[in-house]
Design a protein around this motif. Sequence first.
Motif, PDB file in Angstrom:
ATOM      1  N   UNK A 116      12.490   9.694  -1.750  1.00  0.00           N
ATOM      2  CA  UNK A 116      11.326  10.123  -1.932  1.00  0.00           C
ATOM      3  C   UNK A 116      11.479  11.092  -0.699  1.00  0.00           C
ATOM      4  N   UNK A 117      11.877  10.808   0.307  1.00  0.00           N
ATOM      5  CA  UNK A 117      11.754  11.971   1.515  1.00  0.00           C
ATOM      6  C   UNK A 117      12.968  12.991   1.258  1.00  0.00           C
ATOM      7  N   UNK A 177      16.809   9.954  -6.691  1.00  0.00           N
ATOM      8  CA  UNK A 177      16.955   8.734  -6.429  1.00  0.00           C
ATOM      9  C   UNK A 177      18.427   8.254  -6.919  1.00  0.00           C
ATOM     10  N   UNK A 178      19.235   8.747  -8.134  1.00  0.00           N
ATOM     11  CA  UNK A 178      20.358   8.372  -8.361  1.00  0.00           C
ATOM     12  C   UNK A 178      21.194   8.842  -7.257  1.00  0.00           C
ATOM     13  N   UNK A 179      21.272  10.009  -6.759  1.00  0.00           N
ATOM     14  CA  UNK A 179      22.268  10.352  -5.701  1.00  0.00           C
ATOM     15  C   UNK A 179      21.979   9.505  -4.347  1.00  0.00           C
ATOM     16  N   UNK A 180      20.884   9.105  -4.023  1.00  0.00           N
ATOM     17  CA  UNK A 180      20.672   8.112  -2.876  1.00  0.00           C
ATOM     18  C   UNK A 180      21.146   6.811  -3.443  1.00  0.00           C
ATOM     19  N   UNK A 181      21.252   6.348  -4.315  1.00  0.00           N
ATOM     20  CA  UNK A 181      21.608   4.954  -4.705  1.00  0.00           C
ATOM     21  C   UNK A 181      23.265   4.910  -4.772  1.00  0.00           C
ATOM     22  N   UNK A 191      15.730   2.255  -0.066  1.00  0.00           N
ATOM     23  CA  UNK A 191      16.363   3.255  -0.815  1.00  0.00           C
ATOM     24  C   UNK A 191      15.543   3.950  -1.535  1.00  0.00           C
ATOM     25  N   UNK A 192      14.241   3.632  -2.163  1.00  0.00           N
ATOM     26  CA  UNK A 192      13.204   4.252  -2.803  1.00  0.00           C
ATOM     27  C   UNK A 192      12.665   5.371  -2.092  1.00  0.00           C
ATOM     28  N   UNK A 229       0.937  -1.266  -0.030  1.00  0.00           N
ATOM     29  CA  UNK A 229       0.080  -0.106  -0.041  1.00  0.00           C
ATOM     30  C   UNK A 229       0.923   1.203  -0.007  1.00  0.00           C
ATOM     31  N   UNK A 230       1.951   1.305   0.927  1.00  0.00           N
ATOM     32  CA  UNK A 230       2.787   2.385   0.975  1.00  0.00           C
ATOM     33  C   UNK A 230       3.596   2.662  -0.490  1.00  0.00           C
ATOM     34  N   UNK A 231       3.994   1.605  -1.044  1.00  0.00           N
ATOM     35  CA  UNK A 231       4.595   1.495  -2.503  1.00  0.00           C
ATOM     36  C   UNK A 231       3.760   2.325  -3.519  1.00  0.00           C
ATOM     37  N   UNK A 232       2.287   1.682  -3.271  1.00  0.00           N
ATOM     38  CA  UNK A 232       1.466   2.306  -4.365  1.00  0.00           C
ATOM     39  C   UNK A 232       1.210   3.802  -4.339  1.00  0.00           C
ATOM     40  N   UNK A 233       0.972   4.288  -2.877  1.00  0.00           N
ATOM     41  CA  UNK A 233       0.747   5.517  -2.451  1.00  0.00           C
ATOM     42  C   UNK A 233       1.738   6.349  -2.986  1.00  0.00           C
TER      43      UNK A 233
END
Length: 278
Positions: free
Chosen positions: A201-202, A109-113, A196-197, A39-43
């Motif tokens: 997002x945060x 996302x790239x920076x986090x990874x 990571x995702x 559910x959280x991933x869908x949100x």
Amino acid sequence: MLVAAITLGLVAILLAWPVPALLPGAQWAYRRPTVGLLVWQLVALVGGTSMIGSLVLLGASTFADDIPDAANGMWRFVTHNELPEGSSVWSLLALSGALFLAAHLLLNLLVTVVYAERERTRHAQLITLLSEPMSDRPGTRLIDTPAPVAYCLPGALKSITVLTAGLIELLDEDELRAVIEHERAHVRLRHDIVLIFFTAWKLSLPWLPTARNASREVALLLEMHADDNALTHVGRGSLARAITVVAEGGALPKRSELSAAMPESTPKELRARLLRLA
């Protein structure tokens, strides 16, 4: 087009505040952490897509009647630098906003990874220097320290489970197995990728309740998910005692006394995990 843009905008607003404000602490999610994580991933996915889609459709509504027509107009603008007939400054601003938001999310996302992989590599090097491999437990390394610590260090090709001498001294065989199975579940199910995702997002939208709530709640649900996997190998009592030792370095009272014995200072996340096992 305009109706679709408004509809997507409303969906984005709902998933940006009311929905993520209601999800944290939901008992149905704690009972079924797999469903809660989904559910959280869908949100997050639908919310982000709706934000971008709403801006795209809003910008295209001034010069297109449908999505294919809008795509054709934007393609001609990109390839021929030719503004679609009927476009305005506002439509270009909306389309630029969609492009900026998409680029912002992907860049974070790239920076986090990259940052996570760099930290994982550095950590793995330190663990290799400070620990010894456990011959009876492949993929597990032991640090000679009295602090009761256990964690996993996931990797693309090889993962490491780290235990300390202090933890092994405090736990019996079943409790130690509970800890190891819990950590192996994190590695096997690649919980690090999910984190990571949501970290990205945060980082991208720190002012958004979805991002703030999701990062914390998803981390808790991942722990519960790993707990459930460990329960297929050990009993609830062994897992609960192991969780307490790792989290607080103390012993857990009898399960019948669990809810009454936990002090008010017990962290919310730890309390939620232990109450599931009572």
